[in-house]
Enzyme design. Structure first.
Site, mmCIF file in Angstrom:
data_model
loop_
_atom_site.group_PDB
_atom_site.id
_atom_site.type_symbol
_atom_site.label_atom_id
_atom_site.label_comp_id
_atom_site.label_asym_id
_atom_site.label_seq_id
_atom_site.Cartn_x
_atom_site.Cartn_y
_atom_site.Cartn_z
ATOM 1 N N PRO A 78 33.215 33.394 -2.502
ATOM 2 C CG PRO A 78 35.474 33.069 -1.982
ATOM 3 C CD PRO A 78 34.110 32.599 -1.625
ATOM 4 C CE LYS A 188 29.644 43.383 -8.113
ATOM 5 N NZ LYS A 188 30.165 44.448 -7.315
HETATM 6 P P1 NAD Z 1 36.438 36.712 0.950
HETATM 7 O O1 NAD Z 1 37.361 35.781 0.254
HETATM 8 O O2 NAD Z 1 36.964 37.744 1.877
HETATM 9 O O3 NAD Z 1 35.351 35.853 1.780
HETATM 10 C C1 NAD Z 1 34.703 34.710 1.302
HETATM 11 C C2 NAD Z 1 34.430 33.786 2.485
HETATM 12 O O4 NAD Z 1 33.736 32.637 1.983
HETATM 13 C C3 NAD Z 1 35.709 33.281 3.152
HETATM 14 O O5 NAD Z 1 35.642 33.512 4.542
HETATM 15 C C4 NAD Z 1 35.729 31.804 2.816
HETATM 16 O O6 NAD Z 1 36.338 31.000 3.814
HETATM 17 C C5 NAD Z 1 34.252 31.499 2.673
HETATM 18 N N1 NAD Z 1 33.952 30.302 1.904
HETATM 19 C C6 NAD Z 1 34.509 29.879 0.748
HETATM 20 N N2 NAD Z 1 33.957 28.710 0.357
HETATM 21 C C7 NAD Z 1 33.033 28.403 1.288
HETATM 22 C C8 NAD Z 1 32.145 27.310 1.443
HETATM 23 N N3 NAD Z 1 32.086 26.321 0.552
HETATM 24 N N4 NAD Z 1 31.337 27.293 2.531
HETATM 25 C C9 NAD Z 1 31.392 28.285 3.443
HETATM 26 N N5 NAD Z 1 32.215 29.337 3.354
HETATM 27 C C10 NAD Z 1 33.027 29.395 2.279
HETATM 28 O O7 NAD Z 1 35.566 37.387 -0.207
HETATM 29 P P2 NAD Z 1 34.686 38.743 -0.108
HETATM 30 O O8 NAD Z 1 35.554 39.908 -0.422
HETATM 31 O O9 NAD Z 1 33.883 38.701 1.140
HETATM 32 O O10 NAD Z 1 33.751 38.546 -1.390
HETATM 33 C C11 NAD Z 1 32.644 37.672 -1.392
HETATM 34 C C12 NAD Z 1 31.876 37.899 -2.690
HETATM 35 O O11 NAD Z 1 31.455 39.265 -2.743
HETATM 36 C C13 NAD Z 1 32.729 37.673 -3.954
HETATM 37 O O12 NAD Z 1 31.953 37.039 -4.925
HETATM 38 C C14 NAD Z 1 33.135 39.083 -4.358
HETATM 39 O O13 NAD Z 1 33.378 39.201 -5.737
HETATM 40 C C15 NAD Z 1 31.907 39.870 -3.940
HETATM 41 N N6 NAD Z 1 32.178 41.299 -3.690
HETATM 42 C C16 NAD Z 1 33.314 41.668 -3.028
HETATM 43 C C17 NAD Z 1 33.566 43.021 -2.832
HETATM 44 C C18 NAD Z 1 34.830 43.463 -2.114
HETATM 45 O O14 NAD Z 1 35.174 44.667 -2.229
HETATM 46 N N7 NAD Z 1 35.510 42.599 -1.382
HETATM 47 C C19 NAD Z 1 32.652 43.990 -3.285
HETATM 48 C C20 NAD Z 1 31.482 43.592 -3.906
HETATM 49 C C21 NAD Z 1 31.264 42.217 -4.105
#
Ligand code: NAD
EC number: 1.1.1.31
Length: 323
Positions: A78, A188
């Protein structure tokens, strides 16, 4: 195929809304001999994914463990604090072992300063390792469909562009090298700043037109024909039932969560300050998304719910007899 053969053992860290479907594409599309080692702090998501692809997707016990097993690692966590911990934690981080010659790609949307600090640490301690920022756009729907775009923090002439493009092509459609380290993130964040501002402006403009007596569909046609034409209005119109496939028309349920827009918008405003860019809309935009993400009527919904937050009429069809 020569590029594919370089990815016999690939690591993926962070199996959330974006990471999980990205791994599923890799598992379905990499050559049969490739193995994907995955890690997430939530053990259940690791187990589920390994069970879905037995013998193909394998469990790692930490970021360090993944680094020991593979030559290429993709991270999708995240925030900046998580990226720091994944790479720099002295006990369990990727950099706690010798990562010489490894290829590391961080797809998280984080602040450019953290990304540069991680890159700097890696360049100083492991000069032959390569670290890239490569945030993505296209949302969860795009990640599931395999249509996301990658904004790569390097020049087009970078020696790893071919490998990175091949890898990205398995999970998405477009790869845009943005010029150098952290510039994928800068691209981005500036994109999401613009998109967030347009959504607020579009909500306000639609609302003032509708309150003056205009049908929102007419307004949308006017913007599309005139100088205000933009994608938010055309395809993500914040007013429900102007564009049938817009998240607003489905109760703002599918789309880009307002809390994520708040996070990216805040990162963009910080970046602007750091680089000395004046933005008069930054503070007010941030306050708007901050308010919307805390409002129980808007939280967890698509960010274009900002129209609701600003008091826009959603049941306009009733007032025009549903025509
Ligand atoms: P999410 O919260 O659904 O998933 C993040 C995952 O990372 C979780 O499963 C969490 O347990 C894991 N995590 C956290 N800390 C960790 C660590 N230290 N070691 C291992 N795993 C760890 O978030 P997401 O929606 O998948 O987003 C991820 C990134 O992508 C973010 O930076 C977000 O801004 C970006 N993003 C998201 C979207 C969207 O629509 N969801 C679109 C574009 C970009």
């Amino acid at each position: 195929m020569d590029e594919a053969l370089k990815f016999r053992a690939l690591g993926f860290i962070g199996l959330g809304a974006m990471g999980k479907p990205m791994v599923i594409h890799l598992a379905n599309k990499l050559p049969p001999e490739s193995r994907i080692y995955v890690f997430d702090v939530v053990a259940q998501v690791v187990d589920d994914l390994c069970a879905q692809f037995p013998g193909r997707v394998l469990k790692g016990s930490s970021a360090r463990d993944i680094a020991q097993k593979v030559e290429t690692i993709i991270t999708m966590v995240p925030e900046g604090s998580h990226v720091r911990s994944v790479y720099l934690d002295p006990q369990n981080g990727v950099c706690s072992i010798d990562i010489s010659n490894k290829l590391l790609v961080d797809c998280s949307t984080i602040d450019t300063a953290t990304s540069l600090a991680v890159k700097d640490h890696i360049s100083r301690n492991f000069p032959t390792a390569s670290f890239y920022d490569s945030p993505v756009s296209g949302g969860v729907v795009g990640a599931v469909k395999g249509t996301i775009a990658f904004f790569l923090g390097c020049a087009e002439s970078d020696p790893n562009v071919k490998r990175l493009t091949y890898l990205a092509s398995l999970m998405g459609k477009q790869v845009i090298p943005c010029g150098g380290p952290s510039l994928g993130l800068a691209a981005k964040l500036s994109n999401n700043y613009l998109s967030g501002i347009i959504a607020i402006a579009c909500s306000e403009a639609m609302d003032m037109g509708m309150r003056s007596g205009l049908d929102p569909r007419t307004l949308a046609k006017v913007y599309a024909a005139g100088t205000a034409q933009n994608t938010i209005c055309d395809r993500f119109n914040p007013v429900p039932h102007v564009y049938p496939e817009a998240p607003s028309s489905g109760g703002y349920k599918e789309g880009f969560k307002v809390q994520l827009m708040r996070k990216d918008f805040s990162l963009a405003v910080d970046m602007a300050k750091r680089v000395g860019s004046k933005n008069v809309l930054g503070e007010i935009g941030l306050a708007t998304y901050d308010g919307a993400s805390k409002d129980p009527r808007c939280r967890d919904l698509d960010s274009r719910v900002v129209y609701r937050y600003l008091g826009g009429q959603e049941d306009w069809q009733k007032k025009t007899n549903g025509s």
